[in-house]
Design a protein around this motif. Structure first.
Motif, PDB file in Angstrom:
ATOM      1  N   VAL A  10       0.885  -1.171   0.000  1.00 33.31           N
ATOM      2  CA  VAL A  10       0.000   0.000   0.000  1.00 33.31           C
ATOM      3  C   VAL A  10       0.922   1.221   0.000  1.00 33.31           C
ATOM      4  O   VAL A  10       1.526   1.560   1.021  1.00 33.31           O
ATOM      5  N   GLU A  11       1.054   1.855  -1.141  1.00 32.88           N
ATOM      6  CA  GLU A  11       2.065   2.922  -1.314  1.00 32.88           C
ATOM      7  C   GLU A  11       1.630   3.826  -2.456  1.00 32.88           C
ATOM      8  O   GLU A  11       1.267   3.346  -3.528  1.00 32.88           O
ATOM      9  N   ASP A  12       1.646   5.146  -2.206  1.00 28.72           N
ATOM     10  CA  ASP A  12       1.170   6.063  -3.244  1.00 28.72           C
ATOM     11  C   ASP A  12       2.290   6.634  -4.109  1.00 28.72           C
ATOM     12  O   ASP A  12       2.017   7.250  -5.132  1.00 28.72           O
ATOM     13  N   GLU A  13       3.547   6.461  -3.691  1.00 24.42           N
ATOM     14  CA  GLU A  13       4.635   6.979  -4.522  1.00 24.42           C
ATOM     15  C   GLU A  13       5.047   5.892  -5.514  1.00 24.42           C
ATOM     16  O   GLU A  13       5.605   4.866  -5.140  1.00 24.42           O
ATOM     17  N   HIS A  14       4.767   6.175  -6.787  1.00 23.68           N
ATOM     18  CA  HIS A  14       4.934   5.108  -7.773  1.00 23.68           C
ATOM     19  C   HIS A  14       6.384   4.681  -7.962  1.00 23.68           C
ATOM     20  O   HIS A  14       6.657   3.509  -8.189  1.00 23.68           O
ATOM     21  N   LEU A  54       3.048  -1.274   4.372  1.00 25.79           N
ATOM     22  CA  LEU A  54       2.087  -0.196   4.507  1.00 25.79           C
ATOM     23  C   LEU A  54       2.808   1.139   4.639  1.00 25.79           C
ATOM     24  O   LEU A  54       3.508   1.386   5.623  1.00 25.79           O
ATOM     25  N   ASP A  55       2.631   2.010   3.654  1.00 28.92           N
ATOM     26  CA  ASP A  55       3.166   3.366   3.737  1.00 28.92           C
ATOM     27  C   ASP A  55       2.370   4.125   4.797  1.00 28.92           C
ATOM     28  O   ASP A  55       1.156   3.964   4.892  1.00 28.92           O
ATOM     29  N   VAL A  56       3.075   4.958   5.583  1.00 22.56           N
ATOM     30  CA  VAL A  56       2.360   5.699   6.633  1.00 22.56           C
ATOM     31  C   VAL A  56       1.609   6.893   6.032  1.00 22.56           C
ATOM     32  O   VAL A  56       0.469   7.166   6.384  1.00 22.56           O
ATOM     33  N   GLY A  57       2.252   7.590   5.082  1.00 22.66           N
ATOM     34  CA  GLY A  57       1.618   8.774   4.491  1.00 22.66           C
ATOM     35  C   GLY A  57       0.876   8.437   3.211  1.00 22.66           C
ATOM     36  O   GLY A  57       1.433   8.489   2.121  1.00 22.66           O
ATOM     37  N   LEU A  58      -0.400   8.108   3.348  1.00 17.56           N
ATOM     38  CA  LEU A  58      -1.215   7.748   2.185  1.00 17.56           C
ATOM     39  C   LEU A  58      -2.136   8.921   1.837  1.00 17.56           C
ATOM     40  O   LEU A  58      -2.405   9.762   2.690  1.00 17.56           O
ATOM     41  N   PRO A  59      -2.617   8.989   0.601  1.00 24.53           N
ATOM     42  CA  PRO A  59      -3.414  10.160   0.195  1.00 24.53           C
ATOM     43  C   PRO A  59      -4.726  10.310   0.970  1.00 24.53           C
ATOM     44  O   PRO A  59      -5.171  11.431   1.229  1.00 24.53           O
ATOM     45  N   ALA A 103      12.460   3.209   7.325  1.00 27.27           N
ATOM     46  CA  ALA A 103      12.424   4.642   7.041  1.00 27.27           C
ATOM     47  C   ALA A 103      12.950   4.888   5.632  1.00 27.27           C
ATOM     48  O   ALA A 103      13.948   4.310   5.218  1.00 27.27           O
ATOM     49  N   LYS A 104      12.226   5.743   4.913  1.00 29.10           N
ATOM     50  CA  LYS A 104      12.662   6.111   3.564  1.00 29.10           C
ATOM     51  C   LYS A 104      13.817   7.100   3.665  1.00 29.10           C
ATOM     52  O   LYS A 104      13.767   7.972   4.530  1.00 29.10           O
ATOM     53  N   PRO A 105      14.834   7.067   2.825  1.00 32.12           N
ATOM     54  CA  PRO A 105      15.009   6.045   1.778  1.00 32.12           C
ATOM     55  C   PRO A 105      15.560   4.752   2.369  1.00 32.12           C
ATOM     56  O   PRO A 105      16.330   4.796   3.333  1.00 32.12           O
TER      57      PRO A 105
HETATM   58 CA    CA Z   1       3.303   8.289   0.815  1.00 32.44          CA
END
Ligand code: CA
Length: 225
Positions: A10-14, A54-59, A103-105
């Motif tokens: 689940v990630e919004d950054e393609h 699971l990405d924490v910052g989703l749209p 943590a990204k990156p």
């Molecule tokens: Ca995000």
């Protein structure tokens, strides 16, 4: 034949999604990708997912919200991805029942290594899969199509007995003997009553199926597919 584990991302950054999916597939995992947190739970309820990244910052919501809702009904392993390397995020994530955190990156290879470790740990727990059912014997709970069933003690014992050998017919007397060992009072009609309430609970989760079969004059069996 062993099914390869399926990972839901689940990630919004393609750009991130692409590298993660590529790394997972290169390691032999099946993958599914969604962008919105709101799509996660409906997808998980259909079953067949072994771990969630699971990405924490989703749209549409935060990954923490998704995890909280997921944890209400499932013990599926979750690995969080976050853009902020704050200790707070880590604590929050783990308190919410996330199993791990990156943590990204981050290095996609490191993420895949953690996926592998999480799945190994999850497999070695007491949860046994029986088709659409998952039996967590240690915790006395059973999941059906991805949902934990809310059952009474004897409903649970009854279902657990049926799931020991899917397809095998157990007579009412056998079920009474195995599931009602310590009951003060029970009769073969007790079995029928509990089958009825159990059926209603299963049907509430999946109206299209009726996994408990009645064999007239013989007893009951369960279909798990
Ligand atoms: Ca995000």
């Amino acid at each position: 034949m062993q099914r390869m584990p399926t990972i839901l991302l689940v990630e919004d950054e393609h750009a991130i999604a692409d590298t993660v999916l590529y790394a997972l597939r290169a390691d032999g995992y099946a993958t599914e990708h969604i962008v919105l947190g709101g799509e996660a739970l409906p997808r998980l309820r259909r079953g067949g997912i072994d771990l969630v990244i699971l990405d924490v910052g989703l749209p549409d919501c935060s990954g923490f919200d998704v995890c909280r809702a997921l944890r209400a009904e499932s013990a599926l392993p979750v690995i969080f991805l976050t853009a902020r390397d704050a200790e707070l995020d880590r604590v929050l994530g783990l308190e919410l029942g996330g199993d791990d955190y990156m943590a990204k990156p981050f290095s996609p290879r490191e993420l895949v290594a953690r996926v592998r470790a999480r799945l190994r740990r999850h497999d070695s727990s007491e949860v046994q899969r029986r088709g659409r059912f998952e039996v967590d014997a240690a915790a006395h709970r059973i999941r059906y199509g991805g949902h934990w069933l809310d059952m009474t003690r004897y409903e649970h014992a009854l279902l657990h007995e049926l799931l020991r050998r899917p397809g095998a017919i157990l007579s009412r007397a056998q079920l009474l003997d195995r599931a009602w060992q310590d009951a003060m009072e029970s009769s073969e009609r007790t079995v029928d009553t509990h089958v009825k309430t159990l059926r209603a609970k299963l049907r509430a989760l999946d109206p299209a199926r009726d996994p408990i079969r009645t064999h007239r004059g013989l007893g009951y069996s369960i279909d798990v597919d």
